[in-house]
Design a protein around this motif. Sequence first.
Motif, short mmCIF file in Angstrom:
data_model
loop_
_atom_site.label_atom_id
_atom_site.label_comp_id
_atom_site.label_asym_id
_atom_site.label_seq_id
_atom_site.Cartn_x
_atom_site.Cartn_y
_atom_site.Cartn_z
N UNK A 86 0.83 -1.21 0.00
CA UNK A 86 0.00 0.00 0.00
C UNK A 86 0.87 1.25 0.00
N UNK A 87 1.92 1.24 0.79
CA UNK A 87 2.85 2.38 0.82
C UNK A 87 3.47 2.62 -0.55
N UNK A 88 3.93 1.54 -1.18
CA UNK A 88 4.54 1.68 -2.50
C UNK A 88 3.54 2.15 -3.55
N UNK A 89 2.28 1.75 -3.41
CA UNK A 89 1.26 2.17 -4.37
C UNK A 89 1.12 3.69 -4.41
N UNK A 90 1.37 4.33 -3.26
CA UNK A 90 1.25 5.79 -3.19
C UNK A 90 2.59 6.48 -3.45
N UNK A 91 3.67 5.98 -2.82
CA UNK A 91 4.94 6.70 -2.87
C UNK A 91 5.72 6.48 -4.16
N UNK A 92 5.61 5.30 -4.77
CA UNK A 92 6.37 5.04 -5.98
C UNK A 92 5.98 5.98 -7.14
N UNK A 93 4.67 6.13 -7.46
CA UNK A 93 4.32 7.09 -8.52
C UNK A 93 4.73 8.52 -8.18
N UNK A 94 4.62 8.87 -6.90
CA UNK A 94 5.01 10.21 -6.46
C UNK A 94 6.50 10.42 -6.69
N UNK A 95 7.31 9.44 -6.32
CA UNK A 95 8.76 9.54 -6.51
C UNK A 95 9.11 9.58 -7.99
N UNK A 96 8.47 8.74 -8.79
CA UNK A 96 8.74 8.73 -10.24
C UNK A 96 8.39 10.07 -10.88
N UNK A 97 7.40 10.74 -10.30
CA UNK A 97 6.97 12.03 -10.85
C UNK A 97 7.97 13.15 -10.55
N UNK A 98 8.47 13.18 -9.31
CA UNK A 98 9.37 14.28 -8.96
C UNK A 98 10.83 13.97 -9.22
N UNK A 99 11.17 12.70 -9.40
CA UNK A 99 12.58 12.31 -9.58
C UNK A 99 13.28 13.05 -10.72
N UNK A 100 12.68 13.19 -11.91
CA UNK A 100 13.42 13.84 -13.01
C UNK A 100 13.79 15.28 -12.73
N UNK A 101 13.09 15.96 -11.84
CA UNK A 101 13.38 17.36 -11.57
C UNK A 101 13.85 17.58 -10.13
N UNK A 102 14.33 16.53 -9.50
CA UNK A 102 14.73 16.61 -8.10
C UNK A 102 16.19 17.01 -7.96
N UNK A 103 16.55 17.41 -6.74
CA UNK A 103 17.95 17.68 -6.45
C UNK A 103 18.79 16.42 -6.67
N UNK A 104 18.27 15.28 -6.27
CA UNK A 104 19.04 14.05 -6.37
C UNK A 104 19.27 13.63 -7.82
N UNK A 105 18.43 14.10 -8.75
CA UNK A 105 18.64 13.73 -10.15
C UNK A 105 19.97 14.27 -10.67
N UNK A 106 20.43 15.36 -10.06
CA UNK A 106 21.73 15.92 -10.46
C UNK A 106 22.88 15.03 -10.04
N UNK A 107 22.62 14.12 -9.10
CA UNK A 107 23.67 13.24 -8.62
C UNK A 107 23.84 12.00 -9.49
N UNK A 108 22.82 11.74 -10.30
CA UNK A 108 22.81 10.50 -11.08
C UNK A 108 23.65 10.69 -12.33
N UNK A 109 24.79 10.02 -12.40
CA UNK A 109 25.63 10.09 -13.59
C UNK A 109 26.29 8.74 -13.79
#
Length: 336
Positions: free
Chosen positions: A87-110
Motif C-alpha cells: 500500500x505504501x509503494x502504491x502511493x509513494x512510488x508514482x510520487x517519486x517517479x513524478x518528482x525524480x526527473x526534476x529533483x535535487x538528487x537527479x543531479x547526482x545520477x551520472x
Amino acid sequence: MSEFNIPASREQASPSRIAPADAVKNGVAYLLADLGVFGIVEGAQLVVGFAWGVGFAALWAAGFFTGDVEAVFDASLVYALALAQLLTLTVTMPWWCRIRPRSFSSARDRRLPRGDASFMRVAGIILLGVAMQMIISYILSLVLPMFPSLEQGYDEMMNDGATSELSAISLLVVAIGAPISEEIACRGLMLEFSLRAVCPEWCDAWRERACRHRARLPLGDASAMRVPPARFWIANLIQAVLFGILHMNLVQGIYAGAMGLVFGWVFWRSGKMRYNIGLHLVLNFSSYFVGGIDTVLGLLGPIVELAAFMAMLALGVILFWLGTKEGQDPSKVLPL
C-alpha cells in the motif's frame, strides 16, 4: 571539493534572492510535505493493521483458525506487514517517479565507472550492511541489560515470530519489501523535500523544471543547483529522524535514525536508489545470521570482535567512496 564543478560553457542555473519570510514559508511547506510522507507510511501500517485485526477476529469467530489465538495472530502479522508495504509503494512510488526527473538528487545520477569500481561499490555495500548490523547488535547486547524494561519490550517486539524466523514470506517482507518501500519514502521523497526546505534559493529553478517536465521540454542542467555539504547533512538529519520515528519504538528508532544517515549518504553519494536499497537489504538480511557470525568471531574475544566489525565498517565506506568517484562525465564531481 564542496560542490559540483560545471564548465562555464554549460547552462547555469542561478539561485534566486528570497525574502526571509518566503524562505520560512518554503521551509514549513516542505517540512509539512515530509510529514505527509510520514503519514502515508505510518497510516498504511495503521489502516492495514486495523483491517487485519478485524478480519482475523471475524475469521476466528467463524472457525477458520484453530489453536492458540495469540500465537496464530502473531504469526499472521507478517502478511499484514507485506500488505502495508504494498500500500505504501502504491502511493509513494508514482510520487517519486513524478518528482525524480526534476529533483535535487537527479543531479547526482551520472555514469559511474565500471570494472573494478563496480566491484568496490558492491563489496562496500556488503561490508557496510553486515558491519552495521553486527555493531548495532553488539552495542545493544551491552546497553540494553542496563534498562530491563526497555530490553523486555524490545525483545518481545523482535521475537514475535512473524519476521524473526527465516521463511519465504519473512524474507520477502524484511529483506525486500522494507528496503524498497522505506527507501523510496525516506531517501527518495523525504530527503528531497528536506533539501527543498533548506535550499529555498533554488525554488524558482525547480519550479521551472517542473513546468518544463509537464510540457515535455528539456529540463536543462540540474547539476547547477548546488547543495552545500552542510545543508545536505541538515536535510539528511531531518529524514533520518523521521525514519527513526517511523519505527515507533525507542530502541529501534535510535539505531534506525543512525542507519538513516548512512542510507542518505549512500544515495547522495551515488545518485542511484539501488545502492541504498541494496545496503538496506544486506543489513536486514544479515539480521538472520547475527547469532552465527557472533559465535564464530566471538571466539577471538569481545575486543577483537568489535575491532573486526569496525574495520569492516571503515573498509566498506572507503570502498564505496572509491567506487563512486568521478565517472565518465568529467563535468560532474561528487562533493560527499
